[in-house]
Scaffold this motif. Structure first.
Motif, PDB file in Angstrom:
ATOM      1  N   SER A  20       0.820  -1.074  -0.050  1.00  0.00           N
ATOM      2  CA  SER A  20       0.135  -0.017  -0.174  1.00  0.00           C
ATOM      3  C   SER A  20       0.964   1.367  -0.144  1.00  0.00           C
ATOM      4  O   SER A  20       0.178   2.317  -0.429  1.00  0.00           O
ATOM      5  CB  SER A  20      -1.002  -0.004   1.213  1.00  0.00           C
ATOM      6  N   ASP A  21       2.028   0.974   0.341  1.00  0.00           N
ATOM      7  CA  ASP A  21       2.803   2.407   0.427  1.00  0.00           C
ATOM      8  C   ASP A  21       4.002   2.269  -0.724  1.00  0.00           C
ATOM      9  O   ASP A  21       4.650   3.500  -1.002  1.00  0.00           O
ATOM     10  CB  ASP A  21       3.726   2.477   1.807  1.00  0.00           C
ATOM     11  N   TYR A  22       4.124   1.451  -1.520  1.00  0.00           N
ATOM     12  CA  TYR A  22       5.101   1.356  -2.656  1.00  0.00           C
ATOM     13  C   TYR A  22       4.365   0.967  -4.034  1.00  0.00           C
ATOM     14  O   TYR A  22       4.467   1.768  -4.782  1.00  0.00           O
ATOM     15  CB  TYR A  22       6.466   0.566  -2.304  1.00  0.00           C
ATOM     16  N   LEU A  23       4.281  -0.244  -3.974  1.00  0.00           N
ATOM     17  CA  LEU A  23       3.548  -0.991  -5.063  1.00  0.00           C
ATOM     18  C   LEU A  23       2.159  -0.322  -5.528  1.00  0.00           C
ATOM     19  O   LEU A  23       2.041   0.062  -6.954  1.00  0.00           O
ATOM     20  CB  LEU A  23       3.383  -2.368  -4.969  1.00  0.00           C
ATOM     21  N   ILE A  24       1.362  -0.031  -4.736  1.00  0.00           N
ATOM     22  CA  ILE A  24      -0.027   0.487  -5.226  1.00  0.00           C
ATOM     23  C   ILE A  24       0.239   2.029  -5.708  1.00  0.00           C
ATOM     24  O   ILE A  24      -0.284   2.474  -6.730  1.00  0.00           O
ATOM     25  CB  ILE A  24      -0.945   0.575  -4.143  1.00  0.00           C
ATOM     26  N   PRO A  25       1.033   2.912  -4.739  1.00  0.00           N
ATOM     27  CA  PRO A  25       1.057   4.397  -5.527  1.00  0.00           C
ATOM     28  C   PRO A  25       1.746   4.327  -6.732  1.00  0.00           C
ATOM     29  O   PRO A  25       1.275   5.136  -7.646  1.00  0.00           O
ATOM     30  CB  PRO A  25       2.057   4.998  -4.270  1.00  0.00           C
ATOM     31  N   ILE A  26       2.827   3.393  -7.200  1.00  0.00           N
ATOM     32  CA  ILE A  26       3.408   3.504  -8.327  1.00  0.00           C
ATOM     33  C   ILE A  26       2.546   3.175  -9.330  1.00  0.00           C
ATOM     34  O   ILE A  26       2.392   3.743 -10.397  1.00  0.00           O
ATOM     35  CB  ILE A  26       4.829   2.513  -8.267  1.00  0.00           C
TER      36      ILE A  26
END
Length: 212
Positions: free
Chosen positions: A175-181
């Motif tokens: 939720s803090d890395y893959l999804i924002p990207i």
């Protein structure tokens, strides 16, 4: 060009002061064991009720049980009472993190907080933090979590910036890395990883190197 720096709150700007073993007693896997239901079903219902809804303790716990079609027991009530207990210490931000935010702000960046959270976790953010940041976005206010594209669109529209102008930092890989990207933002994972394809930091001050 990055114009907005976004931070997760718990585990990133605010360290978790609870004993790790104590925390595990009240995670979703423990809840799944208590309810004897499939993990994914419990997880999705938890998100729907506690991260995307607002209300008092009794309302939310009842809604959670109703969604799962289970009896609201004393054990379930006690589980959530323990899970959502927060001491005042848990709302503190270290002096180093305050100085870091002040430094980022002086460089002309907007700073926001973006968190999957429950309204029952109502520890007050310190004034020294609120005086620096430009906005706070909680999933229970948005009605969407960091895992859903609607939350990113809402923030972009409210602040008036393009996806590529955001940088998000947090300690949860999905939720803090893959999804924002996936939603067009820049991101830094705050944690240890052996995957060289993941842009990660182990100290928040490393953000300054990324912003140069």
């Amino acid at each position: 060009m990055i114009k907005v720096v976004s931070f997760d709150i718990g585990g990133t700007l605010i360290e978790n002061n609870k004993n790790q073993n104590e925390t595990k007693k009240y995670d979703l896997k423990s809840l799944t064991t208590l309810l004897n239901l499939p993990y994914e079903k419990v997880r999705e219902t938890y998100k729907l009720v506690f991260q995307k809804s607002k209300g008092n303790f009794d309302y939310l716990v009842k809604k959670f049980c109703d969604e799962l079609n289970i009896l609201q027991t004393k054990e379930i009530n006690n589980f959530f009472k323990e899970k959502f207990y927060i001491s005042e210490d848990n709302s503190k931000v270290s002096d180093n993190n305050i100085k870091l935010l002040q430094n980022i702000k002086k460089q002309g960046y907007k700073i926001i907080l973006f968190s999957n959270n429950c309204c029952l976790l109502n520890a007050k953010l310190p004034d020294e933090l609120l005086n620096i940041i430009d906005d706070v976005f909680y999933s229970y206010d948005l009605g969407f979590t960091k895992n859903e594209k609607e939350s990113y669109k809402y923030i972009e529209n409210k602040l008036g910036y393009k996806p590529s102008e955001f940088l998000h930092i947090g300690d949860t890989l999905s939720s803090d890395y893959l999804i924002p990207i996936q939603n067009g933002w820049n991101a830094l994972y705050y944690g240890n990883t052996e995957d060289n394809n993941i842009k990660s930091i182990t100290n928040l001050t490393e953000i300054l190197d990324y912003l140069k």
